[in-house]
Design a protein around this motif. Structure first.
Motif, short mmCIF file in Angstrom:
data_model
loop_
_atom_site.label_atom_id
_atom_site.label_comp_id
_atom_site.label_asym_id
_atom_site.label_seq_id
_atom_site.Cartn_x
_atom_site.Cartn_y
_atom_site.Cartn_z
N MET A 1 31.33 -28.01 -19.39
CA MET A 1 32.62 -27.68 -18.46
C MET A 1 32.90 -28.97 -17.46
N SER A 2 32.07 -29.66 -17.11
CA SER A 2 32.43 -30.88 -16.21
C SER A 2 33.24 -31.81 -16.95
N LYS B 1 38.93 -30.95 -17.80
CA LYS B 1 39.71 -31.03 -16.21
C LYS B 1 41.40 -31.05 -16.75
N SER C 1 41.08 -24.72 -14.37
CA SER C 1 40.91 -26.16 -14.38
C SER C 1 40.08 -26.53 -15.40
N ASN C 2 39.11 -25.70 -15.78
CA ASN C 2 38.41 -25.98 -17.15
C ASN C 2 38.71 -25.65 -18.43
N GLY D 1 35.95 -23.66 -20.26
CA GLY D 1 34.74 -23.51 -19.58
C GLY D 1 34.74 -22.11 -19.39
#
Length: 378
Positions: A215-216, A219, A258-259, A252
Motif C-alpha cells: 500500500m505504501s 500514492k 490516495s492508495n 490499497g
C-alpha cells in the motif's frame, strides 16, 4: 561580500517575534477576526490582538509554515507573530521567513518547538527598503499565478468528480447512447484479486529481487518502487498470475482514495502483497471504466461504510466483488472512460504547471533574497 547596499542584521532587529495569546474555545466569541495558529487560520473571534499586516509562524506543533495576514487578527499561543518590523517592508519579511529553515531551531523533544530567542540571533541579509518592495512585488506576482492555477486545478477536479457521479450512474448520457442499463455486481465486468502474505524471511536486499507492491508504494494514482520490498525469485510460483499489465488498476484495501495506481507504459513483473488489490477487466468490461467505478463516490462510500468501526479501515475482496453498479454496454463504457480519461489528462497538465510554477518561484526566491539576482528600482 555583501551585495551593494545590503546589510547583515540579526533577525530580531529586522523582525521581532512575540509569543501568541491563549484563547480557549470556551472564551471565544462570535466575530470576524481570524484566529491564526501554528497551522494557519483556525476560527474566528470578536477581538483582535494584532494589527495588519501580520506575519505568523508556528511556535510548537506545526513548524516551518509562515502566514501573511492582511487584516487585524488574534495570534494564538501555539504561534509566534511579528510585533515589530523595525521599518522593514512586511511582505518582504514574509518571503524572507518563508525561505527560512525553521527546523534547524526546533527543540529536540517529542513535540517540535521553536525558541524565538534562537531565531532572533540568526544573521540575515536585508536590502534597502525600495528593493525590499520591488522583490515583494515580483514574488507576489508569482503567488497570484500560483493561486490562479490552484483554483483552476480545484475547479477541474470538482468538474471531474461531478462528471463521474453523473456518467457512472447513467444520470447523464453521452450523445448517441440510449436504452436501460443493467444493475449487477462489479465482478461481472472485472476480475478483482489480491496477492500474498509474505514472511520476513522471504525478503531480500538484492536489488534484482522481484518487487512486492505494498500500500505504501501507491500514492495519488502513481506507483513508486523506489522503496519497495523485494523477494527472492524462487520464493513463490504463479508469477504470471500476479504480474501487472499495462492499464491494470491496483488499490490499497483500506478505502483510501490516495492508495491507488494505474500501471502505465509497460508490463511489470512483480508480486502484490495481501493488502493490495488488482482490477483487470473481463471481456464484458472496459478496463478504465472498471477502474473509475472503484474510484466513484458510491463505491468509496460503501467501502467506508463496510470498514466502519475497525481500528484501521479494511475491506475484503468479496465485499468489493459484490458491490452493485450500473452496467452500460461495452461501447458506452469505453465512451465514458474516454471522457474521464480526457478530464484526468487536463488535470495532470494543470498539476504539472503548478509544480513548475512553484519550483520556478522557489528558485527565484533563492536568488532575490540573497542578492545574487538584483532588481531594478524605479
Amino acid at each position: 561580500m555583501l551585495p551593494e547596499g545590503w546589510r547583515k542584521e540579526k533577525l530580531g532587529a529586522v523582525a521581532e517575534f512575540q509569543r501568541g495569546f491563549d484563547l480557549p474555545q470556551s472564551q471565544r466569541s462570535e466575530g470576524s477576526v481570524p484566529i491564526i495558529s501554528s497551522s494557519g487560520a483556525s476560527g474566528f473571534h470578536d477581538t483582535a490582538k494584532a494589527l495588519a499586516p501580520g506575519i505568523v509562524t508556528g511556535r510548537y506543533g506545526s513548524i516551518g509554515d509562515v502566514f501573511y495576514v492582511e487584516e487585524a487578527y488574534w495570534p494564538l499561543n501555539t504561534a509566534l507573530w511579528v510585533k515589530d518590523f523595525h521599518g522593514n517592508y512586511p511582505k518582504y519579511l514574509y518571503y524572507l521567513l518563508s525561505n527560512f529553515d525553521f527546523s534547524k531551531f526546533s527543540d529536540k523533544t517529542g513535540v517540535p518547538g521553536v525558541n524565538r530567542n534562537d531565531l532572533h540571533a540568526v544573521n540575515v541579509l536585508v536590502p534597502p527598503l525600495p528593493e525590499q518592495k520591488k522583490i515583494a512585488a515580483i514574488l507576489s506576482t508569482w503567488d497570484r499565478a500560483i493561486e490562479g492555477t490552484e483554483k483552476l486545478l480545484a475547479n477541474s477536479q470538482q468538474q471531474k468528480k461531478a462528471l463521474m457521479q453523473q456518467l457512472l450512474t447513467g444520470k447523464k448520457r453521452l450523445p448517441g447512447f440510449t436504452g436501460e442499463w443493467k444493475i449487477g455486481a462489479i465482478s461481472e465486468i472485472a476480475h478483482i484479486d489480491t496477492g500474498f502474505a509474505f514472511k520476513s524471511s522471504e525478503f531480500t536486499d538484492d536489488a534484482n529481487g522481484m518487487p512486492v507492491i505494498r500500500m505504501s508504494d501507491l500514492k495519488d494514482g502513481t506507483l513508486n518502487l523506489e522503496n519497495c520490498k523485494r523477494i527472492r525469485l524462487n520464493s513463490l510460483s504463479g508469477l504470471e498470475k500476479f504480474s501487472l499489465k499495462i492499464n491494470d488498476f491496483i488499490f490499497g484495501m483500506s478505502g483510501s482514495l490516495s492508495n491507488f495506481a494505474w500501471v502505465k507504459n509497460k508490463n511489470l513483473p512483480c508480486y502484490l502483497n495481501q493488502r493490495v488489490g488488482r482490477i483487470r477487466s473481463k471481456a464484458t468490461g472496459d478496463q478504465q471504466f472498471s477502474s473509475y467505478l472503484y474510484l466513484s463516490e458510491k463505491i468509496q462510500k460503501e467501502i467506508e461504510d463496510k470498514a466502519a468501526g475497525a481500528a484501521q479501515l479494511n475491506i475484503s475482496l468479496n465485499d468489493i466483488r459484490d458491490m452493485k453498479i450500473h452496467i452500460p454496454p461495452l461501447s458506452e463504457q469505453k465512451a465514458i472512460a474516454a471522457v474521464l480519461t480526457t478530464a484526468d489528462t487536463e488535470i495532470t497538465a494543470i498539476e504539472s504547471d503548478l509544480t513548475r510554477l512553484r519550483q520556478e518561484k522557489k528558485a527565484l526566491m533563492q536568488q532575490l533574497l540573497t542578492g545574487k539576482r538584483r532588481v531594478t528600482v524605479d
